[in-house]
Scaffold this active site. Structure first.
Site, PDB file in Angstrom:
ATOM      1  N   CYS A 286      37.972  43.453  35.025  1.00 11.81           N
ATOM      2  CA  CYS A 286      38.845  42.554  35.953  1.00 11.81           C
ATOM      3  C   CYS A 286      38.471  41.317  35.847  1.00 11.81           C
ATOM      4  O   CYS A 286      37.057  40.773  35.705  1.00 11.81           O
ATOM      5  CB  CYS A 286      38.618  43.233  37.295  1.00 11.81           C
ATOM      6  SG  CYS A 286      39.362  42.480  38.828  1.00 11.81           S
TER       7      CYS A 286
ATOM      8  N   HIS B   8      45.131  49.646  39.568  1.00 14.67           N
ATOM      9  CA  HIS B   8      44.097  48.386  39.550  1.00 14.67           C
ATOM     10  C   HIS B   8      44.766  46.997  40.264  1.00 14.67           C
ATOM     11  O   HIS B   8      44.115  46.941  41.234  1.00 14.67           O
ATOM     12  CB  HIS B   8      43.519  48.111  38.113  1.00 14.67           C
ATOM     13  CG  HIS B   8      42.292  47.123  38.037  1.00 14.67           C
ATOM     14  ND1 HIS B   8      41.271  47.399  37.730  1.00 14.67           N
ATOM     15  CD2 HIS B   8      42.923  45.741  38.492  1.00 14.67           C
ATOM     16  CE1 HIS B   8      40.777  46.141  37.663  1.00 14.67           C
ATOM     17  NE2 HIS B   8      41.557  45.212  38.245  1.00 14.67           N
ATOM     18  N   GLU B   9      45.869  46.852  39.645  1.00 16.76           N
ATOM     19  CA  GLU B   9      46.327  45.575  40.238  1.00 16.76           C
ATOM     20  C   GLU B   9      46.801  45.806  41.710  1.00 16.76           C
ATOM     21  O   GLU B   9      46.554  44.606  42.320  1.00 16.76           O
ATOM     22  CB  GLU B   9      47.483  45.164  39.312  1.00 16.76           C
ATOM     23  CG  GLU B   9      47.216  44.788  37.824  1.00 16.76           C
ATOM     24  CD  GLU B   9      46.015  43.892  37.827  1.00 16.76           C
ATOM     25  OE1 GLU B   9      45.852  43.054  38.721  1.00 16.76           O
ATOM     26  OE2 GLU B   9      45.311  43.871  36.725  1.00 16.76           O
TER      27      GLU B   9
ATOM     28  N   HIS C 183      44.276  45.537  44.164  1.00 17.65           N
ATOM     29  CA  HIS C 183      43.866  43.980  44.653  1.00 17.65           C
ATOM     30  C   HIS C 183      44.687  43.526  45.986  1.00 17.65           C
ATOM     31  O   HIS C 183      44.131  42.815  46.660  1.00 17.65           O
ATOM     32  CB  HIS C 183      44.289  43.056  43.566  1.00 17.65           C
ATOM     33  CG  HIS C 183      43.283  43.190  42.305  1.00 17.65           C
ATOM     34  ND1 HIS C 183      41.970  42.548  42.821  1.00 17.65           N
ATOM     35  CD2 HIS C 183      43.114  43.400  41.299  1.00 17.65           C
ATOM     36  CE1 HIS C 183      41.139  42.535  41.729  1.00 17.65           C
ATOM     37  NE2 HIS C 183      42.014  43.011  40.574  1.00 17.65           N
TER      38      HIS C 183
END
Ligand code: NI
Length: 185
Positions: free
Chosen positions: A102, A144-145, A148
């Site tokens: 990341c 994952h994105e 965020h």
């Protein structure tokens, strides 16, 4: 256009729920997306969420260039994809650990259990609906994105903290552990 500064772990903008985008077709959103693309291209990474550039909005961009796909894998490269107000729906309860990095935790990697198949619903900068079904590495990248946008960094999803490590300690082996052809479906 401009290269944006990346927020790193500990910055409050990474820890909160990002706001929905009210007008995906606006000039402001188009400009932000262009700047995010330029920033990501400059770094040479795969994915970026708006909170990582200090903007608390539900916007993600990513791409998977051919150079990131192992030669043995059958997966096709994915061109720039812009996701506004994305919603992830899990299509299988099955999870597999996959190596993640990341931009907000520079120099580190760790194994994160991720759902192996997901559906993604979002809109693009023309307000067109997008629906993507993704597996393996592609599914991990989206999870994952999108995490965020909910204030979640990958170590918060790790179950084996012994795999959190500095890339520099792995040397060339980093490519072997982060580029398993079986993940590139
Ligand atoms: Ni990240």
């Amino acid at each position: 256009m401009s290269i944006l500064k990346i927020a790193r772990m500990g910055n409050p903008v990474l820890m909160k729920q990002a706001d929905p985008v009210a007008d995906p077709g606006s000039q402001e959103v188009a400009r932000l997306v262009r700047d995010m693309q330029e920033t990501l291209a400059d770094i040479g990474a795969n994915g970026l969420a708006a909170p990582q550039v200090h903007v608390s909005l539900r916007i993600v961009i990513y791409r998977i260039p051919a150079t990131q796909i192992p030669a043995e894998a059958t997966m096709q490269p994915i061109d720039w994809t812009v996701l506004i107000n994305p919603v992830v729906t899990v299509l299988t309860e099955e999870k597999r650990p996959i190596m993640e990095r990341c931009l907000s935790l520079p120099g580190l990697h760790g194994l994160v259990p991720r759902h192996t198949k997901i559906q993604l619903d979002a809109v693009d900068t023309d307000n067109n609906a997008i629906q993507i079904v993704a597996s393996g590495f592609h599914a991990m990248l989206i999870q994952h994105e999108c995490d965020h946008l909910d204030g979640i960094l990958y170590p918060m999803k790790m179950t084996d903290m012994s795999t959190l490590a500095y890339n520099s300690e792995l040397g060339e082996k980093i490519f072997a552990v982060t580029r398993d052809p079986a993940e590139f479906l």
